[in-house]
Design a protein around this motif. Structure first.
Motif, PDB file in Angstrom:
ATOM      1  N   ALA A 179       0.825  -1.337   0.140  1.00 13.57           N
ATOM      2  CA  ALA A 179      -0.020   0.009   0.042  1.00 13.57           C
ATOM      3  C   ALA A 179       0.944   1.156   0.071  1.00 13.57           C
ATOM      4  O   ALA A 179       0.431   2.435  -0.471  1.00 13.57           O
ATOM      5  CB  ALA A 179      -0.853  -0.024   1.462  1.00 13.57           C
ATOM      6  N   ASN A 180       2.109   1.291   0.682  1.00 13.65           N
ATOM      7  CA  ASN A 180       3.022   2.385   0.427  1.00 13.65           C
ATOM      8  C   ASN A 180       3.304   2.743  -0.883  1.00 13.65           C
ATOM      9  O   ASN A 180       3.845   4.109  -1.063  1.00 13.65           O
ATOM     10  CB  ASN A 180       4.073   2.014   1.401  1.00 13.65           C
ATOM     11  N   GLY A 216      -2.275  -9.595  -7.045  1.00 10.31           N
ATOM     12  CA  GLY A 216      -1.679 -10.701  -7.426  1.00 10.31           C
ATOM     13  C   GLY A 216      -2.503 -11.779  -6.436  1.00 10.31           C
ATOM     14  O   GLY A 216      -3.107 -11.482  -5.550  1.00 10.31           O
ATOM     15  N   ALA A 217      -2.215 -13.192  -6.967  1.00  9.64           N
ATOM     16  CA  ALA A 217      -2.590 -14.301  -6.092  1.00  9.64           C
ATOM     17  C   ALA A 217      -2.389 -14.301  -4.709  1.00  9.64           C
ATOM     18  O   ALA A 217      -3.069 -14.654  -3.747  1.00  9.64           O
ATOM     19  CB  ALA A 217      -2.327 -15.581  -6.999  1.00  9.64           C
ATOM     20  N   ARG A 218      -1.112 -13.823  -4.517  1.00 13.58           N
ATOM     21  CA  ARG A 218      -0.307 -13.932  -3.409  1.00 13.58           C
ATOM     22  C   ARG A 218      -0.924 -12.942  -2.422  1.00 13.58           C
ATOM     23  O   ARG A 218      -0.674 -13.093  -1.209  1.00 13.58           O
ATOM     24  CB  ARG A 218       1.188 -13.959  -3.162  1.00 13.58           C
ATOM     25  N   ASN A 219      -1.384 -11.755  -2.947  1.00 18.84           N
ATOM     26  CA  ASN A 219      -1.953 -11.018  -2.080  1.00 18.84           C
ATOM     27  C   ASN A 219      -3.303 -10.616  -1.961  1.00 18.84           C
ATOM     28  O   ASN A 219      -4.038  -9.798  -1.428  1.00 18.84           O
ATOM     29  CB  ASN A 219      -1.476  -9.548  -2.662  1.00 18.84           C
ATOM     30  N   GLU A 229      -5.168  -5.620   4.691  1.00 15.04           N
ATOM     31  CA  GLU A 229      -4.827  -4.229   4.866  1.00 15.04           C
ATOM     32  C   GLU A 229      -4.647  -3.406   3.639  1.00 15.04           C
ATOM     33  O   GLU A 229      -4.958  -2.291   3.298  1.00 15.04           O
ATOM     34  CB  GLU A 229      -3.700  -4.062   5.746  1.00 15.04           C
ATOM     35  N   LEU A 230      -4.057  -4.148   2.468  1.00 17.06           N
ATOM     36  CA  LEU A 230      -3.822  -3.689   1.250  1.00 17.06           C
ATOM     37  C   LEU A 230      -5.295  -3.435   0.533  1.00 17.06           C
ATOM     38  O   LEU A 230      -5.438  -2.401  -0.090  1.00 17.06           O
ATOM     39  CB  LEU A 230      -3.074  -4.531   0.531  1.00 17.06           C
ATOM     40  N   TYR A 253     -13.904  -6.581   0.613  1.00 22.71           N
ATOM     41  CA  TYR A 253     -13.146  -5.642   1.483  1.00 22.71           C
ATOM     42  C   TYR A 253     -12.840  -4.360   0.633  1.00 22.71           C
ATOM     43  O   TYR A 253     -13.069  -3.322   1.317  1.00 22.71           O
ATOM     44  CB  TYR A 253     -11.678  -6.381   1.648  1.00 22.71           C
ATOM     45  N   ILE A 254     -12.559  -4.533  -0.545  1.00 21.46           N
ATOM     46  CA  ILE A 254     -12.496  -3.541  -1.394  1.00 21.46           C
ATOM     47  C   ILE A 254     -13.826  -2.440  -1.648  1.00 21.46           C
ATOM     48  O   ILE A 254     -13.703  -1.217  -1.522  1.00 21.46           O
ATOM     49  CB  ILE A 254     -11.779  -3.726  -2.811  1.00 21.46           C
TER      50      ILE A 254
END
Length: 338
Positions: free
Chosen positions: A170-171, A185-188, A193-194, A224-225
């Motif tokens: 997010a930074n 991406g799939a890993r995130n 929090e992102l 979430y978004i």
């Protein structure tokens, strides 16, 4: 909760009901169709009396929604969402097909501009390219980062194609101000929090299904978004991890019709990451078009053997052109049959 409003209800009465609901610290989502209006109520709806609302003369009926995802739920939003991308408002969803293509990783100015021109000529509607690269090994190429985004923006200026690139932190959001679609991406997919931060911006988000996640979990990540106020979401099926080793992952094409039943959000498919093998991309891209996908995201590189990332699954520009033609043929055939 879903409140179905009678077709003849006056607008001011509907607005009065909405204001009253929102005064209870609840959120509303309005879906207006040709014959009916639906008010979706999000939050702790136990404080609302179903019988009281049903008794209003403008209300046709009230239904409780058991699924934990609300904003993403088709019950709240019966009509397909159409996501608009970039200054030219490139549409995705409800018959508008996205063909997103480009390299796994941005490597140089000459490379990304050459590929951008090639894929545009072949019919691509957006340019993808990795600037920040999440890699399994810490010793693999991690991307050009901010410089990679600048090169993508240069390719955008050269071709006019909207750009799609992945965020990892997010930074880094200030670097993505001119990016048209931010990819998670799939890993995130469950980096909550992102996802919360992405909910605070009004920019299309392409969210990929995790390697071992259910469709419900994917929809909850979208939720979430959307809970943050950003409803510009594109879902992506990119294959899941199974016991099979012949391909990189197992492409779950059943996810496309299932998701279309569960949600109003557009669904695209990534045959490149799913198969991990360039020669399998074309048949899987055609199959994705046949089962109703709203788009494809495909890796294209001008010199796959020398690619710094995922060369084995990358198509050459001339191969991508063949895929684009084949997909259009399949889509035309499906339209004639439906």
């Amino acid at each position: 909760m879903i409140i179905i409003v009678k077709p003849e209800a006056k607008e001011e009465r509907v607005q009065d009901l909405i204001h009253w609901i929102e005064s209870q610290d609840l959120r509303t989502h309005i879906s207006t169709g040709e014959y009916t209006t639906i008010i979706g109520v999000i939050g702790d709806t136990t404080k609302l009396d179903d019988e009281l609302i049903c008794g209003l003369d403008i209300v046709k009926g009230v239904k409780r929604v058991s699924e934990p995802y609300k904003s993403a739920n088709r019950k709240f939003h019966p009509l397909d969402s159409v996501i608009e991308v970039g200054a030219q408002k490139q549409k995705v969803g409800h018959g508008s097909f996205a063909l997103i293509a480009g390299p796994c990783s941005v490597e140089s100015e000459a490379q990304i501009i050459s590929i951008a021109k090639s894929v545009k000529a072949a019919g691509a509607t957006m340019l993808r390219g990795g600037a920040f690269k999440p890699r399994t090994s810490p010793y693999d190429f991690q991307g050009l980062k901010a410089d990679g985004i600048e090169l993508l923006l240069e390719a955008k200026r050269e071709t006019g194609l909207p750009i799609v690139t992945e965020i990892m932190n997010a930074n880094h959001l200030p670097l993505f101000e001119e990016v048209d679609v931010i990819q998670v991406g799939a890993r995130n997919m469950q980096n909550f929090e992102l996802l919360k931060e992405l909910g605070r911006i009004q920019k299309p988000i392409l969210i990929k299904r995790g390697l071992a996640n259910t469709l419900k979990e994917l929809l909850m990540s979208a939720e979430y978004i959307m809970a943050g106020g950003n409803e510009n979401i594109i879902l992506c099926e990119r294959g899941v991890r199974t016991f099979e080793t012949a391909t990189r992952n197992t492409l779950d094409l059943s996810a496309v019709p299932v998701l279309h039943e569960l949600t109003h959000l557009p669904v695209i498919v990534d045959p490149s990451h799913a198969t991990g093998v360039a020669r399998y991309v074309k048949p899987m891209a055609m199959a994705a078009a046949a089962c109703g996908a709203d788009g494809l995201i495909i890796e294209v590189h001008n010199d796959p053997p020398r690619a710094l990332c995922d060369g084995a699954q990358s198509l050459r520009p001339e191969e991508f052109e063949q895929v684009a033609r084949a997909v259009e043929t399949v889509r035309s055939a499906v339209c004639q049959l439906s």
